[in-house]
Design a protein around this motif. Structure first.
Motif, PDB file in Angstrom:
ATOM      1  N   ILE A  28       1.089  -6.463   7.264  1.00 48.09           N
ATOM      2  CA  ILE A  28       1.685  -5.169   6.911  1.00 48.09           C
ATOM      3  C   ILE A  28       1.998  -5.139   5.421  1.00 48.09           C
ATOM      4  CG2 ILE A  28       3.615  -3.602   7.328  1.00 48.09           C
ATOM      5  CD1 ILE A  28       3.949  -4.963  10.053  1.00 48.09           C
ATOM      6  N   GLU A  29       1.491  -4.103   4.757  1.00 48.89           N
ATOM      7  CA  GLU A  29       1.833  -3.883   3.354  1.00 48.89           C
ATOM      8  C   GLU A  29       2.309  -2.454   3.222  1.00 48.89           C
ATOM      9  OE1 GLU A  29      -1.396  -4.759   0.674  1.00 48.89           O
ATOM     10  OE2 GLU A  29      -1.829  -6.599   1.759  1.00 48.89           O
ATOM     11  N   VAL A  30       2.865  -2.135   2.052  1.00 53.92           N
ATOM     12  CA  VAL A  30       3.273  -0.760   1.809  1.00 53.92           C
ATOM     13  C   VAL A  30       2.045   0.133   1.993  1.00 53.92           C
ATOM     14  CG1 VAL A  30       4.087   0.829   0.045  1.00 53.92           C
ATOM     15  CG2 VAL A  30       5.112  -1.433   0.244  1.00 53.92           C
ATOM     16  N   ASN A  31       2.204   1.196   2.766  1.00 57.83           N
ATOM     17  CA  ASN A  31       1.121   2.149   3.068  1.00 57.83           C
ATOM     18  C   ASN A  31       0.008   1.572   3.931  1.00 57.83           C
ATOM     19  OD1 ASN A  31       2.341   4.229   1.745  1.00 57.83           O
ATOM     20  ND2 ASN A  31       1.335   3.787  -0.188  1.00 57.83           N
ATOM     21  N   ASP A  32       0.221   0.395   4.492  1.00 59.56           N
ATOM     22  CA  ASP A  32      -0.771  -0.158   5.415  1.00 59.56           C
ATOM     23  C   ASP A  32      -0.024  -0.731   6.613  1.00 59.56           C
ATOM     24  OD1 ASP A  32      -2.969  -1.187   6.658  1.00 59.56           O
ATOM     25  OD2 ASP A  32      -3.223  -2.874   5.277  1.00 59.56           O
ATOM     26  N   PRO A  33       0.423   0.149   7.520  1.00 59.33           N
ATOM     27  CA  PRO A  33       1.266  -0.310   8.617  1.00 59.33           C
ATOM     28  C   PRO A  33       0.471  -0.973   9.734  1.00 59.33           C
ATOM     29  CG  PRO A  33       0.876   2.025   8.827  1.00 59.33           C
ATOM     30  CD  PRO A  33       0.181   1.600   7.569  1.00 59.33           C
ATOM     31  N   LEU A  34       1.193  -1.700  10.554  1.00 58.63           N
ATOM     32  CA  LEU A  34       0.618  -2.141  11.818  1.00 58.63           C
ATOM     33  C   LEU A  34       0.630  -0.929  12.732  1.00 58.63           C
ATOM     34  CD1 LEU A  34       1.412  -5.305  13.828  1.00 58.63           C
ATOM     35  CD2 LEU A  34       1.895  -3.141  14.909  1.00 58.63           C
ATOM     36  N   ASN A  35      -0.458  -0.697  13.418  1.00 62.85           N
ATOM     37  CA  ASN A  35      -0.535   0.477  14.272  1.00 62.85           C
ATOM     38  C   ASN A  35      -1.089   0.063  15.623  1.00 62.85           C
ATOM     39  OD1 ASN A  35      -0.951   2.894  15.499  1.00 62.85           O
ATOM     40  ND2 ASN A  35      -2.032   3.840  13.797  1.00 62.85           N
ATOM     41  N   TYR A  36      -0.234   0.117  16.629  1.00 63.99           N
ATOM     42  CA  TYR A  36      -0.691  -0.221  17.975  1.00 63.99           C
ATOM     43  C   TYR A  36      -0.370   0.928  18.901  1.00 63.99           C
ATOM     44  CZ  TYR A  36      -1.217  -2.559  22.447  1.00 63.99           C
ATOM     45  OH  TYR A  36      -1.600  -2.876  23.721  1.00 63.99           O
ATOM     46  N   LYS A  37      -1.405   1.647  19.319  1.00 63.34           N
ATOM     47  CA  LYS A  37      -1.258   2.786  20.229  1.00 63.34           C
ATOM     48  C   LYS A  37      -0.144   3.727  19.792  1.00 63.34           C
ATOM     49  CE  LYS A  37      -3.100   0.423  24.265  1.00 63.34           C
ATOM     50  NZ  LYS A  37      -2.788  -0.215  25.524  1.00 63.34           N
ATOM     51  N   GLY A  38      -0.108   4.060  18.528  1.00 65.45           N
ATOM     52  CA  GLY A  38       0.875   5.017  18.041  1.00 65.45           C
ATOM     53  C   GLY A  38       2.197   4.414  17.626  1.00 65.45           C
ATOM     54  N   LEU A  39       2.422   3.137  17.921  1.00 66.94           N
ATOM     55  CA  LEU A  39       3.625   2.475  17.435  1.00 66.94           C
ATOM     56  C   LEU A  39       3.282   1.872  16.077  1.00 66.94           C
ATOM     57  CD1 LEU A  39       6.496   0.976  18.829  1.00 66.94           C
ATOM     58  CD2 LEU A  39       5.097  -0.879  17.993  1.00 66.94           C
ATOM     59  N   LYS A  40       3.986   2.344  15.064  1.00 65.40           N
ATOM     60  CA  LYS A  40       3.647   1.907  13.714  1.00 65.40           C
ATOM     61  C   LYS A  40       4.799   1.146  13.093  1.00 65.40           C
ATOM     62  CE  LYS A  40       0.444   5.641  12.823  1.00 65.40           C
ATOM     63  NZ  LYS A  40       0.215   6.881  12.115  1.00 65.40           N
ATOM     64  N   ALA A  41       4.463   0.062  12.383  1.00 66.17           N
ATOM     65  CA  ALA A  41       5.474  -0.709  11.676  1.00 66.17           C
ATOM     66  C   ALA A  41       5.138  -0.692  10.194  1.00 66.17           C
ATOM     67  CB  ALA A  41       5.512  -2.137  12.208  1.00 66.17           C
ATOM     68  N   TYR A  42       5.998  -0.019   9.424  1.00 65.40           N
ATOM     69  CA  TYR A  42       5.786   0.101   7.984  1.00 65.40           C
ATOM     70  C   TYR A  42       6.645  -0.909   7.223  1.00 65.40           C
ATOM     71  CZ  TYR A  42       3.656   4.699   8.806  1.00 65.40           C
ATOM     72  OH  TYR A  42       2.851   5.726   9.211  1.00 65.40           O
ATOM     73  N   GLN A  43       6.088  -1.433   6.138  1.00 64.35           N
ATOM     74  CA  GLN A  43       6.883  -2.301   5.260  1.00 64.35           C
ATOM     75  C   GLN A  43       7.926  -1.440   4.569  1.00 64.35           C
ATOM     76  OE1 GLN A  43       6.198  -5.761   4.923  1.00 64.35           O
ATOM     77  NE2 GLN A  43       8.271  -5.587   4.159  1.00 64.35           N
ATOM     78  N   PHE A  44       9.167  -1.888   4.585  1.00 64.19           N
ATOM     79  CA  PHE A  44      10.238  -1.044   4.068  1.00 64.19           C
ATOM     80  C   PHE A  44      11.029  -1.768   2.982  1.00 64.19           C
ATOM     81  CE2 PHE A  44      14.686   0.451   4.582  1.00 64.19           C
ATOM     82  CZ  PHE A  44      14.493   1.718   4.093  1.00 64.19           C
ATOM     83  N   ASP A  45      11.416  -3.015   3.244  1.00 59.96           N
ATOM     84  CA  ASP A  45      12.241  -3.745   2.282  1.00 59.96           C
ATOM     85  C   ASP A  45      12.146  -5.233   2.624  1.00 59.96           C
ATOM     86  OD1 ASP A  45      13.926  -4.207   0.206  1.00 59.96           O
ATOM     87  OD2 ASP A  45      15.695  -3.295   1.111  1.00 59.96           O
ATOM     88  N   PHE A  46      12.733  -6.051   1.782  1.00 58.57           N
ATOM     89  CA  PHE A  46      12.744  -7.484   2.093  1.00 58.57           C
ATOM     90  C   PHE A  46      13.950  -8.140   1.448  1.00 58.57           C
ATOM     91  CE2 PHE A  46      11.522  -9.054  -2.067  1.00 58.57           C
ATOM     92  CZ  PHE A  46      10.876  -7.980  -2.629  1.00 58.57           C
ATOM     93  N   ASP A  47      14.243  -9.340   1.921  1.00 62.38           N
ATOM     94  CA  ASP A  47      15.376 -10.095   1.418  1.00 62.38           C
ATOM     95  C   ASP A  47      14.916 -11.546   1.360  1.00 62.38           C
ATOM     96  OD1 ASP A  47      17.693 -11.385   0.946  1.00 62.38           O
ATOM     97  OD2 ASP A  47      18.777 -10.615   2.691  1.00 62.38           O
ATOM     98  N   THR A  48      14.930 -12.132   0.179  1.00 63.05           N
ATOM     99  CA  THR A  48      14.370 -13.478   0.061  1.00 63.05           C
ATOM    100  C   THR A  48      15.432 -14.565   0.119  1.00 63.05           C
ATOM    101  OG1 THR A  48      14.325 -13.109  -2.303  1.00 63.05           O
ATOM    102  CG2 THR A  48      12.239 -12.893  -1.130  1.00 63.05           C
ATOM    103  N   ASN A  49      16.643 -14.225   0.591  1.00 63.51           N
ATOM    104  CA  ASN A  49      17.644 -15.269   0.777  1.00 63.51           C
ATOM    105  C   ASN A  49      17.275 -16.087   2.004  1.00 63.51           C
ATOM    106  OD1 ASN A  49      19.348 -14.711  -1.347  1.00 63.51           O
ATOM    107  ND2 ASN A  49      20.390 -13.084  -0.208  1.00 63.51           N
ATOM    108  N   PRO A  50      17.095 -17.388   1.829  1.00 66.25           N
ATOM    109  CA  PRO A  50      16.722 -18.190   2.988  1.00 66.25           C
ATOM    110  C   PRO A  50      17.872 -18.313   3.980  1.00 66.25           C
ATOM    111  CG  PRO A  50      16.966 -19.582   1.051  1.00 66.25           C
ATOM    112  CD  PRO A  50      17.188 -18.188   0.603  1.00 66.25           C
ATOM    113  N   ILE A  51      17.543 -18.348   5.251  1.00 64.10           N
ATOM    114  CA  ILE A  51      18.550 -18.539   6.294  1.00 64.10           C
ATOM    115  C   ILE A  51      18.258 -19.869   6.976  1.00 64.10           C
ATOM    116  CG2 ILE A  51      19.466 -17.640   8.471  1.00 64.10           C
ATOM    117  CD1 ILE A  51      18.491 -14.859   7.516  1.00 64.10           C
ATOM    118  N   LEU A  52      19.278 -20.711   7.055  1.00 61.69           N
ATOM    119  CA  LEU A  52      19.122 -22.016   7.684  1.00 61.69           C
ATOM    120  C   LEU A  52      18.975 -21.821   9.186  1.00 61.69           C
ATOM    121  CD1 LEU A  52      19.166 -25.036   7.118  1.00 61.69           C
ATOM    122  CD2 LEU A  52      21.628 -24.996   7.492  1.00 61.69           C
TER     123      LEU A  52
END
Lengths: 175, 563
Positions: free
Chosen positions: B328-352
């Protein structure tokens, strides 16, 4: 011909009223999706600390005090004894107190509950599903739900023993 | 009864045709119905070809009145203007729906002052979901349906059932009229002009010495097709409120975890999140040397799972089947039977996520054994060699309360800490307590060694230590995806396409009609179009040239507002 035309008119007008009414109601109620006073309490399906799954149906016909809390939230911890005391007091009058933990793990919650001697049902919400469907933002938030399943009051922040007692009394006497 | 009979009498034309109430021009011969109109010599009102609107009655009842209200174009225009005004109010400040998480009651007054408070109190912060706005849309929809029905049926009748020989008044009061004396035989002349008209694309009907030529009638249906398109569009928008047809939520997916998508049977795993930044050289001048980090690309390698069993039962693990995966990239969502996942934001703080420490005997440095400690869901007991480690307490974000007791100050694993009870050889039977901070920084900050010395005293013989980064599992980053379902979009497109078709039909073609009648050598020609009068006049002169009649284009003009 005049009669059938009139029927067509009535059918079309009725359809407009039904569709329009539906559109207005769903739009106005659907704003934000956050239940408010007077709305039905949203259903949930959560694992309790007792290891079994709980949902609203098993409390049907009972008034409910639904408390959203977390072990790390100071006012939540402070109001726990009051909730515990009231749950014992109203137990026989068809009032249940339910605590929904906001996304913590079993161990943290279990340790806390044992330490604080809490006996009312505590449910876990690891994916914050209930938190979302109830539109909870600050903790603690306590909902007072009447026996018909409708929300009577939403209290934000810490509750003390007397307020809690008063609110439950209101809840029971209104039935 | 009596008004009905009277109205029957009034609407009967001299040609014998019985017209409905409200008719302006006789449906059959085109003669004006009302007395005043008959005596006038003004141009005829040709709107809807002088037909009565379907709902016009001499004695309207309640339903007729409601029907007539929505049937009025004037009312429709008012409603559209009101809707436009309402839409404008909604754009003064951002709408509530544009924010992810705000308390509207405090946000508007705090951000915009008194104006914001008034805006919020008036409910304009959610204009497009307010009852009055939706009511206006519903009323416009009703008006579209009723206006169309009321006009399209009579119009269809008017255009399909008609006499070819029209009343003289109907012809002479058109905007394009030509009258002349004919020396030839009437029927021969008519037969001569037919091929000329046909060549121009007209469909020609003759009745002795009368003629009707017509083309592009379909353009009259353009507005009604546009209305059908608009109604489909409106219904599609309304259907968004139905459960399952529309969803829009923003969710966090830490790297490596399978997380459920609420209100669906889908789960999504962020396999890997990558972010690339612009190098200093690539940055525009104004950003250079300011330490700005601008992402060039951020991508979530996502896998979508569908739950097949045990989905609604939190006491069981859901059974998942992989259904799709996509970077998934900006403007290139995952699309499965009408369910779409768009890239929106991110957080690079690592979580243990987990650590695998070794239990070490302090004096000899002997490694007794390792165990894997999951930060979020640890086991209650761990067996390491001959030693048993009981996990007594855990704190996700270690801190002290007012009474000096250890507590978790937030639910986030910022400073996780664990209190173990170690039992085994050389230790007292009740065991010794040991505090463990997996993060090095916390060990120092909270002075792990001093705490443990106090807790264990003489038995402070062991420690937990992580040997190398390979024994630490981090979720390196968290990606935020916008999960959307919009099943009504195809209908919105369909409505728009039909609407466009209607517009093209109405705009690029004109319904043109030419009537001719010859009465004992007196030829009367009249023509009507809904626009481009210049075009039809030119066409008539060309056609008349073919039968050797030279007519000046301008002389056809019978006055009136001609475009």
């Amino acid at each position: 011909m005049g009669k059938s035309r009139k029927k067509v008119q009535i059918v079309i007008l009725l359809m407009i009223v039904i569709l329009g009414g539906y559109a207005i109601i769903s739009n106005v109620n659907g704003s934000g999706g956050k239940p408010e006073v007077g709305d039905k309490a949203p259903s949930f399906n959560l694992l309790g600390l007792d290891g079994s799954v709980h949902n609203l149906d098993e409390y049907k016909g009972k008034a409910m005090v639904i408390n959203f809390w977390g072990t790390w939230c100071k006012p939540c911890v402070k109001e726990m004894p009051a909730l515990q005391a009231q749950s014992e007091k109203w137990k026989d009058k068809d009032v249940v107190v339910i605590g929904i933990n906001a996304g913590e793990d079993v161990m943290s919650v279990d340790n806390f509950v044992k330490q604080a001697n809490i006996s009312f049902p505590i449910l876990l919400d690891p994916n914050k599903e209930a938190i979302q469907s109830y539109g909870i933002s600050p903790l603690p938030t306590t909902l007072f739900v009447a026996a018909d399943g409708r929300i009577k009051k939403i209290h934000l922040g810490e509750l003390d023993l007397s307020t809690l007692d008063y609110e439950i009394e209101q809840l029971v006497s209104n039935q | 009864m009596i008004p009905d009979i009277l109205s029957f009498k009034n609407t009967k034309c001299e040609c014998g045709h019985q017209n409905p109430v409200g008719t302006v021009l006789c449906e059959a011969c085109g003669k004006p119905i009302s007395k005043e109109d008959q005596e006038s010599d003004k141009l005829l009102e040709m709107r809807y070809d002088g037909m009565a609107r379907r709902s016009q009655r001499s004695t309207p009842n309640m339903i007729d009145r409601i029907w007539n209200f929505f049937s009025s174009v004037k009312i429709a225009v008012y409603m559209i203007v009101l809707t436009l005004l309402g839409s404008m109010f909604g754009t003064i400040f951002p709408q509530e729906s544009t924010f992810l998480n705000i308390d509207a009651a405090t946000y508007y007054p705090e951000t915009y002052g008194t104006a914001g408070l008034i805006y919020y109190k008036l409910g304009l912060s959610h204009t497009y979901e307010s009852w009055w706005f939706v009511l206006l849309l519903v009323m416009i929809g009703a008006s579209l349906v009723i206006c169309s029905l009321d006009r399209v049926l009579p119009l269809y009748k008017a255009l399909s059932k008609r006499k070819i020989r029209k009343h003289m008044q109907f012809l002479t009061r058109q905007k394009v009229v030509y009258q002349t004396r004919l020396d030839e035989d009437e029927e021969v002349w008519i037969n001569n002009i037919v091929p000329a008209l046909k060549k121009r694309g007209y469909r020609v009907h003759t009745d002795g010495s009368a003629l009707l030529a017509e083309k592009y009638r379909f353009s009259r249906w353009g507005p009604y097709i546009l209305h059908i398109g608009l109604i489909i569009f409106l219904l599609a928008v309304l259907a968004r409120g139905l459960p399952g047809l529309n969803m829009d939520q923003h969710l966090a997916f830490p790297e490596g975890e399978i997380k459920p998508i609420p209100n669906t049977s889908f789960y999504l795993k962020n396999e890997k999140f990558t972010v690339e930044y612009y190098t200093e050289d690539d940055l525009p001048e104004e950003f250079k040397g300011k330490g700005k980090m601008l992402p060039k690309l951020f991508q979530t390698q996502a896998t979508l799972y569908e739950c097949t069993a045990d989905c609604k039962d939190p006491s069981k693990e859901p059974q998942l089947v992989e259904v799709d995966s996509h970077p998934i990239e900006v403007n290139d969502p995952l699309n499965y039977k009408g369910l779409k996942a768009y890239q929106f934001d991110f957080d690079t703080n690592p979580i243990l996520r987990s650590v695998t420490p070794s239990l070490i005997e302090k004096k000899t440095g002997k490694d007794i054994g390792q165990f894997k400690l999951d930060i979020r869901n640890p086991e209650r007991t761990y067996q390491v060699g001959e030693y048993t480690l009981n996990l007594v307490e855990k704190y996700m974000d270690f801190g002290m309360n007012d009474l000096g007791e250890p507590v978790s100050i937030s639910p986030n694993p910022n400073a996780p800490s664990f209190l173990f009870l170690i039992k085994g050889p050389n230790l007292p039977a009740e065991g010794v307590q040991y505090f463990y901070f997996p993060k090095q920084i916390d060990k120092q900050r909270f002075q792990q060694d001093i705490i443990n010395e106090k807790l264990a005293g003489a038995y402070n013989l062991f420690e937990l230590d992580v040997d190398g980064m390979s024994n630490v599992d981090f979720s390196m980053s968290t990606t935020y995806l916008n999960i959307r379902v919009d099943k009504v979009m195809p209908f919105v497109w369909l409505g728009s396409a039909i609407g466009m078709l209607g517009l093209v039909m109405g705009f690029y073609w004109q319904h043109r009609r030419i009537w001719i009648r010859i009465d004992e050598g007196d030829l009367t020609l009249a023509a009507h179009t809904n626009k481009n009068w210049f075009g039809i006049r030119k066409e008539i002169t060309v056609v008349l040239q073919k039968v050797n009649m030279e007519v000046d284009e301008k002389s056809l003009d019978n006055g009136g507002n001609q475009v």
